[in-house]
Write a protein that holds these residues in place. Structure first.
Motif, mmCIF file in Angstrom:
data_model
loop_
_atom_site.group_PDB
_atom_site.id
_atom_site.type_symbol
_atom_site.label_atom_id
_atom_site.label_comp_id
_atom_site.label_asym_id
_atom_site.label_seq_id
_atom_site.Cartn_x
_atom_site.Cartn_y
_atom_site.Cartn_z
ATOM 1 N N ASN A 108 0.788 -1.231 0.000
ATOM 2 C CA ASN A 108 0.000 0.000 0.000
ATOM 3 C C ASN A 108 0.823 1.285 0.000
ATOM 4 O O ASN A 108 0.695 2.114 -0.881
ATOM 5 C CB ASN A 108 -1.005 0.009 1.156
ATOM 6 C CG ASN A 108 -1.930 1.200 1.083
ATOM 7 O OD1 ASN A 108 -1.631 2.266 1.596
ATOM 8 N ND2 ASN A 108 -3.062 1.046 0.421
ATOM 9 N N GLY A 158 0.966 -2.285 -4.539
ATOM 10 C CA GLY A 158 0.021 -1.247 -4.147
ATOM 11 C C GLY A 158 -0.223 -0.245 -5.245
ATOM 12 O O GLY A 158 0.139 -0.464 -6.409
ATOM 13 N N ASP A 214 -6.034 -4.598 -3.213
ATOM 14 C CA ASP A 214 -4.793 -4.252 -2.529
ATOM 15 C C ASP A 214 -4.314 -5.420 -1.658
ATOM 16 O O ASP A 214 -3.149 -5.838 -1.713
ATOM 17 C CB ASP A 214 -5.044 -3.013 -1.665
ATOM 18 C CG ASP A 214 -3.802 -2.166 -1.436
ATOM 19 O OD1 ASP A 214 -2.707 -2.588 -1.846
ATOM 20 O OD2 ASP A 214 -3.935 -1.082 -0.845
#
Length: 316
Positions: free
Chosen positions: A118, A134, A275
């Motif tokens: 992320n 991410g 994600d």
């Protein structure tokens, strides 16, 4: 909707080839994850749920799921704990991209590959990770700037509510936004930037202060829709929302609904489910010794009222 992975960094890929090209693990792959701050917003909460579900569906995969609660020291201790547990891979969602570098270096030195999820690690830590999975946060900020230019007709003055200070996603989205804004519509000026810490209530207070300080605000850019809706709520309470264009990144359900009502101009679509799944798949591939791109960026397109029906309403 299909959102394909993009491979950047000139197609650079790396693999952890242990024991003649096969990672050293038994019948069960053990993956540890230390997250940033589950519960601070619905994106992270949804990510955790999706990660656990994806792991449960994978045969021969065991996970240790930890949360740093936004505390850097706690996250560093969690990485050390995962090293001691001798997991096959560590996924880290950094609380602070720079502060976690020493811990990530220790994991790599212990022969445990690290996948950052992320929000990327600071540049000085890049050599110690196996892959990043991410969104491209620089591009998200740039896309949000383009939306702001459209909303204001390339002229006006705005305020910016950034994410948590020191957090890579916040830094990158702000940089992407500011750089692209200066290029695409230099007559749109940023009056002031204050952090909202990814928190709706704090962002509402920040916006209340902006409204007192500035008689004319044409637009608000927020690092995510959770903060953006906090700003919107403050402007609505002050009776000024109809004169302000609101643009965010990471489209939340509340942002989607506000967009549908015509109160919110646009955002960037990003799925926490994708994600989480991408991070897990990347970690498994690394442990198995498969080639993995150094940067796995999945697509995060612009979303406005004009095209929102092409996107599923976020579940977070």
């Amino acid at each position: 909707m299909n959102r394909k992975f993009k491979q950047l960094a000139g197609g650079v890929s790396i693999a952890f080839a242990l024991m003649g090209g096969h990672a050293a693990f038994a019948d069960t792959i053990k993956i540890g994850i230390t997250q940033n701050n589950v519960g601070v917003d619905s994106y992270q909460t949804t990510y955790e749920k999706a990660f656990k579900e994806a792991a449960a569906a994978e045969s021969g995969v065991e996970t240790v799921v930890l949360d740093a609660g936004g505390d850097v020291a706690r996250q560093i201790a969690q990485v050390q704990d995962l090293i001691q547990q001798k997991v096959n891979a560590i996924i880290i969602w950094p609380t602070n991209g720079k502060a976690v570098v020493p811990a990530v270096r220790k994991a790599q030195a212990a022969g445990i590959p690290v996948i950052v999820t992320n929000s990327n690690i600071a540049p000085e830590g890049a050599e110690f990770i196996a892959s990043f999975s991410g969104p491209n946060n620089i591009q998200q900020g740039a896309s949000a700037a383009e939306l702001m230019c459209e909303a204001l007709g390339n002229k006006g003055q705005i305020v910016q509510i950034s994410g948590q200070p020191g957090y890579t996603t916040a830094i990158e989205r702000q940089k992407g936004f500011e750089d692209r804004l200066a290029e695409a519509c230099p007559d749109v000026k940023i009056l002031e930037t204050q952090p909202g810490d990814w928190n709706r209530e704090k962002s509402q207070r920040v916006m209340e202060a902006f409204l007192v300080k500035y008689d004319k605000i044409d637009g608000v850019y927020s690092g995510d829709d959770n903060m953006g809706v906090g700003a919107l709520n403050a402007a609505k309470a002050a009776g000024r929302a109809d004169k302000i264009a609101f643009v965010g990144a990471t489209n939340f359900a509340v942002g989607y609904e506000a967009m549908e009502r015509g109160e919110y101009y646009g955002s960037i679509y990003q799925s926490p489910v994708d994600d989480a799944k991408n991070a897990l798949k990347t970690a498994i591939a690394v442990v198995k010794g498969e080639k993995v791109p150094a940067l796995n960026y999945f697509e995060t397109p612009k979303i406005t009222k004009a095209n929102m029906k092409d996107f599923t309403k976020p579940v977070f």
